[in-house]
Design an enzyme around this catalytic site. Structure first.
Site, PDB file in Angstrom:
ATOM      1  N   HIS A 159      -0.144  -2.056   4.314  1.00 19.41           N
ATOM      2  CA  HIS A 159       0.190  -1.961   2.887  1.00 19.41           C
ATOM      3  C   HIS A 159      -0.937  -2.630   2.091  1.00 19.41           C
ATOM      4  O   HIS A 159      -1.309  -2.156   1.035  1.00 19.41           O
ATOM      5  CB  HIS A 159       1.539  -2.630   2.620  1.00 19.41           C
ATOM      6  CG  HIS A 159       2.015  -2.474   1.217  1.00 19.41           C
ATOM      7  ND1 HIS A 159       2.260  -1.240   0.659  1.00 19.41           N
ATOM      8  CD2 HIS A 159       2.289  -3.383   0.245  1.00 19.41           C
ATOM      9  CE1 HIS A 159       2.664  -1.403  -0.598  1.00 19.41           C
ATOM     10  NE2 HIS A 159       2.687  -2.675  -0.876  1.00 19.41           N
ATOM     11  N   PHE A 191       8.007  -4.087  -4.201  1.00 23.81           N
ATOM     12  CA  PHE A 191       8.699  -5.131  -4.951  1.00 23.81           C
ATOM     13  C   PHE A 191      10.200  -4.899  -4.816  1.00 23.81           C
ATOM     14  O   PHE A 191      10.668  -3.767  -4.876  1.00 23.81           O
ATOM     15  CB  PHE A 191       8.335  -5.060  -6.438  1.00 23.81           C
ATOM     16  CG  PHE A 191       6.949  -5.532  -6.752  1.00 23.81           C
ATOM     17  CD1 PHE A 191       6.399  -6.631  -6.127  1.00 23.81           C
ATOM     18  CD2 PHE A 191       6.180  -4.873  -7.707  1.00 23.81           C
ATOM     19  CE1 PHE A 191       5.114  -7.070  -6.434  1.00 23.81           C
ATOM     20  CE2 PHE A 191       4.901  -5.304  -8.024  1.00 23.81           C
ATOM     21  CZ  PHE A 191       4.372  -6.399  -7.378  1.00 23.81           C
ATOM     22  N   CYS A 233       6.911   0.254  -4.591  1.00 29.94           N
ATOM     23  CA  CYS A 233       5.616   0.563  -3.988  1.00 29.94           C
ATOM     24  C   CYS A 233       5.754   1.253  -2.636  1.00 29.94           C
ATOM     25  O   CYS A 233       4.752   1.636  -2.027  1.00 29.94           O
ATOM     26  CB  CYS A 233       4.795  -0.715  -3.839  1.00 29.94           C
ATOM     27  SG  CYS A 233       4.796  -1.699  -5.335  1.00 29.94           S
ATOM     28  N   LYS A 262      -6.018   0.562   0.098  1.00 30.21           N
ATOM     29  CA  LYS A 262      -6.016   0.120  -1.305  1.00 30.21           C
ATOM     30  C   LYS A 262      -7.298  -0.611  -1.697  1.00 30.21           C
ATOM     31  O   LYS A 262      -7.578  -0.771  -2.881  1.00 30.21           O
ATOM     32  CB  LYS A 262      -4.797  -0.771  -1.591  1.00 30.21           C
ATOM     33  CG  LYS A 262      -3.468   0.001  -1.557  1.00 30.21           C
ATOM     34  CD  LYS A 262      -2.284  -0.882  -1.909  1.00 30.21           C
ATOM     35  CE  LYS A 262      -0.963  -0.140  -1.755  1.00 30.21           C
ATOM     36  NZ  LYS A 262      -0.520  -0.032  -0.355  1.00 30.21           N
ATOM     37  N   HIS A 302      -4.033   0.599  -6.010  1.00 28.39           N
ATOM     38  CA  HIS A 302      -2.607   0.703  -5.680  1.00 28.39           C
ATOM     39  C   HIS A 302      -1.929   1.715  -6.604  1.00 28.39           C
ATOM     40  O   HIS A 302      -1.730   1.449  -7.792  1.00 28.39           O
ATOM     41  CB  HIS A 302      -1.957  -0.676  -5.827  1.00 28.39           C
ATOM     42  CG  HIS A 302      -0.574  -0.757  -5.261  1.00 28.39           C
ATOM     43  ND1 HIS A 302       0.131   0.348  -4.836  1.00 28.39           N
ATOM     44  CD2 HIS A 302       0.241  -1.827  -5.039  1.00 28.39           C
ATOM     45  CE1 HIS A 302       1.318  -0.034  -4.380  1.00 28.39           C
ATOM     46  NE2 HIS A 302       1.411  -1.348  -4.487  1.00 28.39           N
ATOM     47  N   GLU A 313       2.390  -9.822   5.234  1.00 27.00           N
ATOM     48  CA  GLU A 313       2.220  -8.645   6.103  1.00 27.00           C
ATOM     49  C   GLU A 313       1.518  -9.032   7.400  1.00 27.00           C
ATOM     50  O   GLU A 313       1.899  -8.561   8.484  1.00 27.00           O
ATOM     51  CB  GLU A 313       1.406  -7.555   5.375  1.00 27.00           C
ATOM     52  CG  GLU A 313       1.259  -6.301   6.241  1.00 27.00           C
ATOM     53  CD  GLU A 313       0.659  -5.111   5.501  1.00 27.00           C
ATOM     54  OE1 GLU A 313       0.101  -5.295   4.392  1.00 27.00           O
ATOM     55  OE2 GLU A 313       0.761  -3.989   6.045  1.00 27.00           O
TER      56      GLU A 313
END
Lengths: 104, 406
Positions: B301, B394, B161, B330, B335, B312
């Site tokens: 993110h 990931f 990602c 997002k 995403h 985060e």
């Protein structure tokens, strides 16, 4: 199936699947003119195989960059005729074979 | 040795909001989510996504490329062309040997399940001959190079990602070392297909809010339950500032810093305290020769995955004594995996350009464990000199970019 109808079929695939301009797709146009390289030709042949049930060999004698659409249609038609001469296996066989191209 | 400053001279976006930078930016300012039921996902456990309108994509792409390209490549092509045109550059005129292309893509494309089924069923000859080249992550970079006659360095960055952000960071390095003079860099992905939906659902990463898709992506909200699959591409044109000045190009922003770290913690889950993320932010700020106090905004993110948003937030708390206002793109665009980092980098650049932070959608009840100033409701206009753009993938990939007002 005769060469005229196969030519029409090729033209339709070239216009729809390959998104070529209809006016460029003439019987006299060569594969080179249409920017159909070997990968594009392989894709094209697969589509024709799926729609006609024919089976083309990996390399087809006589088809190259300078071959025109009309010539290609004529050559490919011989395989369609051969296909029609060959008795088809009875439907409903359980085995899924490599030649089972109609499933698509 | 003083490194060359790297500047952004062109932006291209292909997102579920539509094609073109203006369309996406307008949608972000409206704060209106793009998630909706996706006919391609009918009957699946999660049947909604953020989808780029098919007709718009086909029209922008033009005729003759779809037979050999998958959606992620098409999105990359359209965004790259827009970015190059926006930069006032003409492929017919440039020295293509000095133009590099770096497009980040997370994984192989799943546009053609049917071909896989044919292979599995033994119908080998029925498999489309173009299947291998078109599905490789590097296909986007290859087709963009071909389309724009860019013959310099070319590579695909793949960090899940974070791929789009990694690609931009790598492009910065290529320009700093003089490996090329112009870099066309970004990310592209299309995962909102059946395999993508089922695979991420099985991983437990997707929101299951099927009754209200537009409310599904809600980063930092207490009721978040996962991310929303999307697709899209973001591409920036990067040049050394001296070169951009010499040709009197518009400079949107300076790409001042890039930080890349690995969590080295777990194959999927983020480090619970955001250790790798915090180190990436610190590394990027050090690269930009800035300190946390210089940062005016963070484009997070912010995926809407319960664990990840919390990690985060903790990372931001570790780096910033008082974190600046944040937003989560997002929440509106979903995403786009490998595309997301580059789309959000473009949004960060637009935030600097317009001095405006777009709102985060669906934050109606901020998670009490998350102590952040999340911009909600309406765009916030303020004096913004430096923006941090976070991307975490990931596998513990962390890529952070720092953009400054030119």
């Amino acid at each position: 199936m005769h060469s005229q109808s196969l030519h029409e079929q090729l033209a339709t695939v070239l216009c729809q699947h390959f998104e070529l301009d209809r006016e460029k797709v003439t019987p006299e146009a060569s594969l080179d003119d249409l920017e159909l390289d070997s990968l594009a030709l392989a894709e094209l042949l697969l589509i024709i195989e799926e729609s006609t049930g024919a089976r083309f060999p990996a390399t087809i004698e006589g088809i190259g960059p300078q071959t025109t659409l009309a010539q290609a249609a004529e050559i490919l038609t011989t395989y369609l005729v051969d296909e029609q001469d060959t008795p088809k296996p009875a439907g409903g066989t359980a085995e899924v074979a490599d030649t089972d191209l109609a499933v698509g | 040795m003083k490194r060359a400053a790297i500047t952004v001279t062109g932006i291209g976006l292909a997102t579920p909001a539509g094609l073109g930078t203006k369309t996406t930016w307008q949608r972000l300012l409206e704060g209106r989510p793009t998630a909706a039921r996706d006919p391609e996902l009918d009957g699946l456990p999660v049947d909604f996504s953020c989808r780029v309108p098919d007709d718009d994509l086909a029209q922008a792409l033009g005729r003759g490329l779809r037979w050999r390209t998958d959606r992620f490549t098409q999105l990359a092509l359209v965004a790259a062309r827009e970015a190059v045109a926006d930069a006032g550059l003409y492929p017919e005129e440039w020295d293509g040997d000095r133009v590099g292309v770096v497009i980040g893509v997370g994984g192989s494309s799943f546009d053609h399940n049917h071909e896989i089924i044919k292979a599995a069923q033994g119908q080998f000859r029925a498999v489309m001959p173009s299947l291998a080249p078109r599905t490789h992550p590097s296909a986007a970079t290859g087709e963009v190079s071909l389309d724009l006659a860019a013959r310099g360095p070319s590579l695909c960055a793949s960090t899940a990602c974070a791929s789009g952000a990694t690609a931009l960071g790598v492009a910065k390095l290529l320009l700093e070392t003089g490996t090329c003079d112009i870099a066309i860099a970004g990310g592209a992905e299309s995962v909102r297909n059946a395999v993508g939906s089922v695979a991420f659902w099985r991983l437990g990463a997707l929101s299951e809010r099927i009754a209200a898709p537009h409310e599904a992506s809600r980063p930092f909200d207490a009721d978040r339950d996962g991310f929303v699959l999307a697709e899209g591409a973001g591409v920036l044109v990067l040049e050394r500032e001296d070169d951009a000045r010499a040709r009197c190009a518009r400079r949107y922003a300076t790409l001042a810093g890039y930080g890349s770290t690995a969590d080295a913690y777990h194959c999927v889950a983020p480090h619970p305290d955001g250790d790798g993320a915090a180190r990436a932010i610190a590394t990027a700020l050090a690269d930009a020769d800035l300190s946390p106090g210089d940062v005016d905004h963070v484009n997070t993110h912010g995926t809407s995955i319960p664990l990840n948003d919390l990690a985060e937030a903790r990372a931001l708390r570790r780096v910033f004594p008082l974190p600046p206002p944040v937003t989560a793109t997002k929440s509106i665009l979903g995403h786009a995996v490998g595309g997301a980092g580059a789309i959000e980098a473009a949004c960060s650049v637009l935030t600097l350009h317009h001095q405006t932070i777009h709102p985060t959608a669906n934050v109606t009840n901020l998670d009490p464990r998350i102590d952040l100033d999340v911009v909600t409701g309406a765009p916030r206009h303020s004096d913004i000199g430096t923006v941090v753009s976070n991307s975490f993938g990931f596998g513990g990939h962390n890529a952070v970019l720092v953009f400054c007002r030119p």
